[in-house]
Design a protein around this motif. Structure first.
Motif, mmCIF file in Angstrom:
data_model
loop_
_atom_site.group_PDB
_atom_site.id
_atom_site.type_symbol
_atom_site.label_atom_id
_atom_site.label_comp_id
_atom_site.label_asym_id
_atom_site.label_seq_id
_atom_site.Cartn_x
_atom_site.Cartn_y
_atom_site.Cartn_z
ATOM 1 N N TYR A 54 0.827 -1.201 0.000
ATOM 2 C CA TYR A 54 0.000 0.000 0.000
ATOM 3 C C TYR A 54 0.870 1.263 0.000
ATOM 4 O O TYR A 54 0.568 2.245 -0.683
ATOM 5 C CB TYR A 54 -0.926 0.009 1.216
ATOM 6 C CG TYR A 54 -1.964 -1.097 1.195
ATOM 7 C CD1 TYR A 54 -2.504 -1.534 -0.020
ATOM 8 C CD2 TYR A 54 -2.407 -1.700 2.369
ATOM 9 C CE1 TYR A 54 -3.458 -2.544 -0.050
ATOM 10 C CE2 TYR A 54 -3.345 -2.710 2.345
ATOM 11 C CZ TYR A 54 -3.871 -3.136 1.131
ATOM 12 O OH TYR A 54 -4.803 -4.126 1.106
ATOM 13 N N ARG A 55 1.965 1.216 0.802
ATOM 14 C CA ARG A 55 2.861 2.387 0.848
ATOM 15 C C ARG A 55 3.495 2.629 -0.518
ATOM 16 O O ARG A 55 3.661 3.781 -0.960
ATOM 17 C CB ARG A 55 3.952 2.177 1.898
ATOM 18 C CG ARG A 55 3.452 2.195 3.334
ATOM 19 C CD ARG A 55 4.621 2.305 4.303
ATOM 20 N NE ARG A 55 4.191 2.206 5.677
ATOM 21 C CZ ARG A 55 4.251 1.097 6.409
ATOM 22 N NH1 ARG A 55 4.740 -0.017 5.859
ATOM 23 N NH2 ARG A 55 3.833 1.087 7.638
ATOM 24 N N LYS A 56 3.895 1.568 -1.196
ATOM 25 C CA LYS A 56 4.500 1.713 -2.519
ATOM 26 C C LYS A 56 3.516 2.319 -3.504
ATOM 27 O O LYS A 56 3.873 3.171 -4.331
ATOM 28 C CB LYS A 56 4.976 0.341 -3.012
ATOM 29 C CG LYS A 56 5.750 0.409 -4.323
ATOM 30 C CD LYS A 56 6.284 -0.966 -4.702
ATOM 31 C CE LYS A 56 7.069 -0.889 -6.013
ATOM 32 N NZ LYS A 56 7.602 -2.211 -6.400
ATOM 33 N N ARG A 57 2.257 1.905 -3.427
ATOM 34 C CA ARG A 57 1.241 2.463 -4.314
ATOM 35 C C ARG A 57 1.002 3.938 -4.029
ATOM 36 O O ARG A 57 0.780 4.734 -4.937
ATOM 37 C CB ARG A 57 -0.064 1.678 -4.176
ATOM 38 C CG ARG A 57 0.029 0.260 -4.735
ATOM 39 C CD ARG A 57 -1.213 -0.555 -4.400
ATOM 40 N NE ARG A 57 -2.412 0.053 -4.984
ATOM 41 C CZ ARG A 57 -3.640 -0.422 -4.768
ATOM 42 N NH1 ARG A 57 -3.822 -1.482 -3.984
ATOM 43 N NH2 ARG A 57 -4.673 0.163 -5.326
ATOM 44 N N LEU A 58 1.073 4.311 -2.747
ATOM 45 C CA LEU A 58 0.911 5.726 -2.389
ATOM 46 C C LEU A 58 2.066 6.569 -2.931
ATOM 47 O O LEU A 58 1.879 7.693 -3.384
ATOM 48 C CB LEU A 58 0.823 5.890 -0.872
ATOM 49 C CG LEU A 58 -0.486 5.437 -0.227
ATOM 50 C CD1 LEU A 58 -0.388 5.516 1.298
ATOM 51 C CD2 LEU A 58 -1.650 6.314 -0.708
ATOM 52 N N ASP A 59 3.292 5.999 -2.855
ATOM 53 C CA ASP A 59 4.457 6.752 -3.338
ATOM 54 C C ASP A 59 4.403 6.992 -4.840
ATOM 55 O O ASP A 59 4.910 7.999 -5.332
ATOM 56 C CB ASP A 59 5.749 6.005 -2.982
ATOM 57 C CG ASP A 59 5.998 5.974 -1.475
ATOM 58 O OD1 ASP A 59 5.436 6.843 -0.774
ATOM 59 O OD2 ASP A 59 6.736 5.082 -1.025
ATOM 60 N N THR A 60 3.838 6.055 -5.578
ATOM 61 C CA THR A 60 3.806 6.164 -7.043
ATOM 62 C C THR A 60 2.483 6.717 -7.561
ATOM 63 O O THR A 60 2.303 6.808 -8.770
ATOM 64 C CB THR A 60 4.062 4.792 -7.676
ATOM 65 O OG1 THR A 60 3.060 3.861 -7.220
ATOM 66 C CG2 THR A 60 5.454 4.271 -7.321
ATOM 67 N N ALA A 61 1.587 7.089 -6.665
ATOM 68 C CA ALA A 61 0.282 7.588 -7.099
ATOM 69 C C ALA A 61 0.428 8.967 -7.748
ATOM 70 O O ALA A 61 1.262 9.783 -7.350
ATOM 71 C CB ALA A 61 -0.666 7.678 -5.903
ATOM 72 N N VAL A 62 -0.355 9.202 -8.765
ATOM 73 C CA VAL A 62 -0.351 10.502 -9.442
ATOM 74 C C VAL A 62 -1.058 11.518 -8.552
ATOM 75 O O VAL A 62 -2.199 11.285 -8.115
ATOM 76 C CB VAL A 62 -1.059 10.404 -10.808
ATOM 77 C CG1 VAL A 62 -1.098 11.767 -11.491
ATOM 78 C CG2 VAL A 62 -0.379 9.375 -11.684
ATOM 79 N N PRO A 63 -0.419 12.644 -8.230
ATOM 80 C CA PRO A 63 -1.062 13.618 -7.355
ATOM 81 C C PRO A 63 -2.291 14.231 -8.020
ATOM 82 O O PRO A 63 -2.385 14.325 -9.252
ATOM 83 C CB PRO A 63 0.037 14.673 -7.136
ATOM 84 C CG PRO A 63 0.957 14.523 -8.300
ATOM 85 C CD PRO A 63 0.927 13.062 -8.636
ATOM 86 N N LEU A 64 -3.205 14.652 -7.192
ATOM 87 C CA LEU A 64 -4.412 15.279 -7.714
ATOM 88 C C LEU A 64 -4.075 16.634 -8.330
ATOM 89 O O LEU A 64 -3.262 17.389 -7.802
ATOM 90 C CB LEU A 64 -5.424 15.465 -6.577
ATOM 91 C CG LEU A 64 -5.981 14.187 -5.958
ATOM 92 C CD1 LEU A 64 -6.893 14.526 -4.789
ATOM 93 C CD2 LEU A 64 -6.754 13.386 -7.002
ATOM 94 N N VAL A 65 -4.673 16.901 -9.464
ATOM 95 C CA VAL A 65 -4.475 18.174 -10.152
ATOM 96 C C VAL A 65 -5.675 19.071 -9.865
ATOM 97 O O VAL A 65 -6.819 18.705 -10.159
ATOM 98 C CB VAL A 65 -4.324 17.969 -11.676
ATOM 99 C CG1 VAL A 65 -4.195 19.309 -12.384
ATOM 100 C CG2 VAL A 65 -3.120 17.085 -11.965
ATOM 101 N N VAL A 66 -5.394 20.211 -9.253
ATOM 102 C CA VAL A 66 -6.453 21.159 -8.917
ATOM 103 C C VAL A 66 -6.613 22.123 -10.081
ATOM 104 O O VAL A 66 -5.754 22.977 -10.314
ATOM 105 C CB VAL A 66 -6.123 21.917 -7.616
ATOM 106 C CG1 VAL A 66 -7.258 22.888 -7.271
ATOM 107 C CG2 VAL A 66 -5.894 20.938 -6.472
ATOM 108 N N GLU A 67 -7.684 21.971 -10.836
ATOM 109 C CA GLU A 67 -7.916 22.830 -11.984
ATOM 110 C C GLU A 67 -8.534 24.150 -11.548
ATOM 111 O O GLU A 67 -9.123 24.267 -10.474
ATOM 112 C CB GLU A 67 -8.846 22.142 -12.991
ATOM 113 C CG GLU A 67 -8.271 20.887 -13.601
ATOM 114 C CD GLU A 67 -9.191 20.312 -14.653
ATOM 115 O OE1 GLU A 67 -10.210 20.980 -14.969
ATOM 116 O OE2 GLU A 67 -8.913 19.222 -15.170
ATOM 117 N N GLY A 68 -8.374 25.164 -12.407
ATOM 118 C CA GLY A 68 -8.999 26.449 -12.170
ATOM 119 C C GLY A 68 -9.791 26.868 -13.385
ATOM 120 O O GLY A 68 -9.960 26.110 -14.342
ATOM 121 N N LYS A 69 -10.265 28.088 -13.370
ATOM 122 C CA LYS A 69 -10.995 28.610 -14.524
ATOM 123 C C LYS A 69 -10.545 30.031 -14.806
ATOM 124 O O LYS A 69 -10.109 30.765 -13.911
ATOM 125 C CB LYS A 69 -12.503 28.554 -14.284
ATOM 126 C CG LYS A 69 -12.995 29.437 -13.152
ATOM 127 C CD LYS A 69 -14.513 29.338 -13.017
ATOM 128 C CE LYS A 69 -15.018 30.255 -11.895
ATOM 129 N NZ LYS A 69 -16.496 30.186 -11.766
#
Length: 467
Positions: free
Chosen positions: A23-38
């Motif tokens: 689980y820790r390995k998956r967290l390390d390689t997870a794509v961070p959330l992209v906060v979009e704007g307008k």
């Protein structure tokens, strides 16, 4: 509660440890959330977005109504609003367009595959010779060098121009300014130095100039022979201000790459004024107050940061010798950018319109020009000859009006008499055809033969026995 009946507790502990590690390995390689704007505001070339979390210098994609992705760079923020500048065409943008932070970072792709190529400010080829084979990446903004770790300027640089070699000697790693108005032979002089300078690699940055001049410089001034060992970065005047600045940064990054590999690099940038004007456009657009004749303070900070990146390195034996052109608007040498450049650079060459109008090329004003490292790298006999040339030349220039109208009587002042006798030969020494390269040793020999006292005698060469 027993979650694994029949399995001993020790084995259950090992099993859970493996699961947690996965689980820790998956967290390390997870794509961070992209906060979009307008997109909420657009004035000129300035875009403002809300809800977009990106640091200054990051790239964002603005999704236009026609489906195109318009790349923009974060240049500032105000409260919750993020201020961006586009790197290309902005047609098709609409209110509330999505602004998506990009993973793209400002890097320069460099390598030997750049030699002989012409690229734009993003490093894309403009010459139609196919993709560029280069895989090394360096920061677009360079890396800082400890000033105490820089190697000193100890070697002279042969630029192939007699007047510069003899009277304004340039050292390897020096930064020189070429101050000129329009139409006084600036591009021709740059072309001469490109063809005749003793350098391993030549990096040329054409920043903010007319697009027509790019092709003329590459084909007519640089030529096939010069282009073979050169890299040309072109960011013409029709490019957005951000890309004009990127063109100057990319030019410097390419030069740094070759310098760090131990090569002798000649960097020619035309012009430092257009780079500063691009930063002025950006600074004023994001609300920075104008300080000196409409130039905000960030202009002078960016100018120093750009120039300080060149010179001798802190490792190996590589060097970057740079010539920056500075446009004197209306031939005004006291323009804020010209003033700042003089204070930042290691010397300056001034091209005079009055001299150019007499048909003397290169039209270098010897009186107004200076090389700040010449006294450290030139031999005493060389310095003596150069000083004597300046004295004779200056004496004539100070009295030329009296001489021209016949108000000066021969014999009134021995210094003026001597200057008048030498004047034709001094002018001939300064004159050089653009297809004629004169090496450093030959330049110095001709200067010494013209001005120094005859060997074994203590008297100055006069009109009758001068060579």
């Amino acid at each position: 509660m027993n979650t694994a009946p029949g399995i001993p507790s020790a084995q259950r502990g090992v099993l859970w440890a493996k699961r947690l590690a996965g689980y820790r390995k998956r967290l390390d390689t997870a794509v961070p959330l992209v906060v979009e704007g307008k997109l909420v505001r657009m004035v000129g070339l300035t875009l403002e977005a809300v809800g977009c979390h990106a640091p200054v210098g990051a790239r964002c994609d603005v999704l236009a109504s026609n489906g195109n992705r318009i790349e923009a760079e974060v240049v500032g923020f105000s409260g919750e609003n993020t201020i961006l500048m586009p790197t290309g065409d902005i047609h098709g943008l609409t209110p509330n367009a999505r602004v998506v932070p990009s993973s793209h970072v400002c890097e320069a792709v460099v390598g030997d595959g750049l030699l002989g190529r012409v690229v734009d400010a993003s490093g894309r080829p403009l010459d139609g010779k196919g993709p560029i084979v280069a895989d090394a990446r360096v920061p677009l903004t360079g890396r800082p060098i400890n000033p105490l770790a820089r190697q000193s300027i100890t070697e002279t640089l042969d630029v192939g121009v007699r007047s510069i070699n003899a009277l304004l000697t340039v050292g390897r790693g020096q930064r020189m300014g070429l101050f000129a108005g329009s139409g006084v032979g600036k591009s021709v002089l740059l072309g001469m130095m490109t063809r005749y300078t003793a350098a391993d690699v030549i990096v040329v940055g054409l920043i903010g100039e007319r697009g027509r001049e790019v092709k003329e410089f590459v084909e007519n001034i640089l030529g096939e022979e010069g282009l073979a060992r050169a890299v040309v970065v072109a960011a013409p005047a029709d490019q957005p201000p951000l890309m004009r600045m990127h063109g100057a940064w990319l030019t410097t990054s390419i030069a740094e790459y070759f310098r760090d590999r131990g090569m002798k690099v000649l960097l020619l940038m035309d012009s430092l004024t257009r780079f500063s004007q691009a930063q002025r456009e950006i600074g004023l657009a994001i609300g920075e107050p104008p300080a000196t004749k409409g130039y905000p303070p960030s202009v002078f900070a960016k100018l120093s940061q750009l120039v300080e990146r060149v010179g001798n390195g802190d490792r190996g034996s590589g060097s970057i010798t740079a010539f920056y052109t500075v446009l004197a608007e209306g031939d005004d040498q006291n323009d804020p950018i010209a003033d700042a450049a003089r204070a930042t650079l290691d010397g300056h060459l001034v091209l005079s319109r009055d001299i150019a109008e007499t048909g003397l090329y290169p039209a270098i004003d010897v009186e107004s020009s200076i090389s700040r490292v010449m006294h450290d790298i030139a031999e005493p006999v060389h310095l003596q000859a150069a000083q004597r040339f300046r004295q004779l030349y200056s004496t004539y220039q100070q009295n030329k009006d009296l001489i021209a109208v016949g108000a000066y009587q021969n014999g009134s002042d021995p210094r003026i008499d001597e200057a008048i006798a030498y004047q034709p030969r001094l002018l001939e020494f300064l004159r050089q055809g653009n297809s004629q390269g004169i090496v450093f040793e030959e330049s110095l020999d001709q200067l010494c033969e013209l001005l120094l006292p005859a060997e074994g005698g203590g008297e100055t060469i006069t009109e009758g026995n001068a060579v």
